[in-house]
Design a protein around this motif. Structure first.
Motif, mmCIF file in Angstrom:
data_model
loop_
_atom_site.group_PDB
_atom_site.id
_atom_site.type_symbol
_atom_site.label_atom_id
_atom_site.label_comp_id
_atom_site.label_asym_id
_atom_site.label_seq_id
_atom_site.Cartn_x
_atom_site.Cartn_y
_atom_site.Cartn_z
ATOM 1 N N ASP A 72 52.119 47.969 62.046
ATOM 2 C CA ASP A 72 50.910 48.698 61.657
ATOM 3 C C ASP A 72 49.685 47.796 61.546
ATOM 4 N N ARG A 73 49.468 46.997 62.559
ATOM 5 C CA ARG A 73 48.337 46.066 62.549
ATOM 6 C C ARG A 73 47.556 46.178 63.848
ATOM 7 N N LYS A 74 46.305 45.776 63.752
ATOM 8 C CA LYS A 74 45.494 45.623 64.946
ATOM 9 C C LYS A 74 45.444 44.140 65.267
ATOM 10 N N CYS A 75 45.319 43.836 66.537
ATOM 11 C CA CYS A 75 45.191 42.438 66.940
ATOM 12 C C CYS A 75 44.348 42.378 68.208
ATOM 13 N N GLY A 92 46.104 37.698 65.513
ATOM 14 C CA GLY A 92 45.939 38.525 64.328
ATOM 15 C C GLY A 92 46.591 37.866 63.136
ATOM 16 N N GLU A 93 47.160 38.680 62.240
ATOM 17 C CA GLU A 93 47.755 38.177 61.003
ATOM 18 C C GLU A 93 49.011 37.339 61.228
#
Length: 126
Positions: A72-75, A92-93
């Motif tokens: 559930d992340r954007k990158c 990203g993270e």
């Protein structure tokens, strides 16, 4: 000229996938469901019993990718050809996130990377 990855590919092996999902900090319930799903890849569309993904991109052009369901992340993603391998880098993270696709004989290989963990999947053309 890059190798032709077009077609339908059905998964025949899936190694270390749960550890890869842990590296992405995916919730345990989602990890359990995701490790049980059956996957067919239509380059570059992924169909599974759990979730469908469709990625539209231009080679070597960075784009924002939304990754719902698995992390559930954007990158920021860049996909390039390195010889006969299609290589994705996702910034990203999670450090070291990305994947690589290549063909060996009649098999499509997918190496998934995140946080120092590597998962390998193999598909047969169907």
């Amino acid at each position: 000229m890059p190798v032709d990855l077009n077609g339908y590919w059905k998964m025949i092996s899936n190694d270390n996938f749960e550890e890869y999902l842990k590296a992405l900090d995916v919730h345990v319930a989602i990890r359990k469901i995701a490790t049980l799903h059956i996957v067919t890849i239509i380059i570059i569309k992924t169909l599974s019993t759990y979730k469908h993904y469709n990625t539209d991109f231009y080679v070597a052009k960075e784009f924002e990718e939304d990754l719902p369901g698995v992390g559930d992340r954007k990158c920021m993603t860049t996909i390039t050809w390195e010889g006969d391998k299609l290589v994705c880098v996702q910034k990203g993270e999670i450090e070291g996130r990305g994947w690589t696709h290549w063909v060996d004989g009649d098999e499509l290989h997918l190496e998934l990377r995140a946080g120092g963990v590597v998962s390998k999947q193999v598909f047969k053309k169907s």
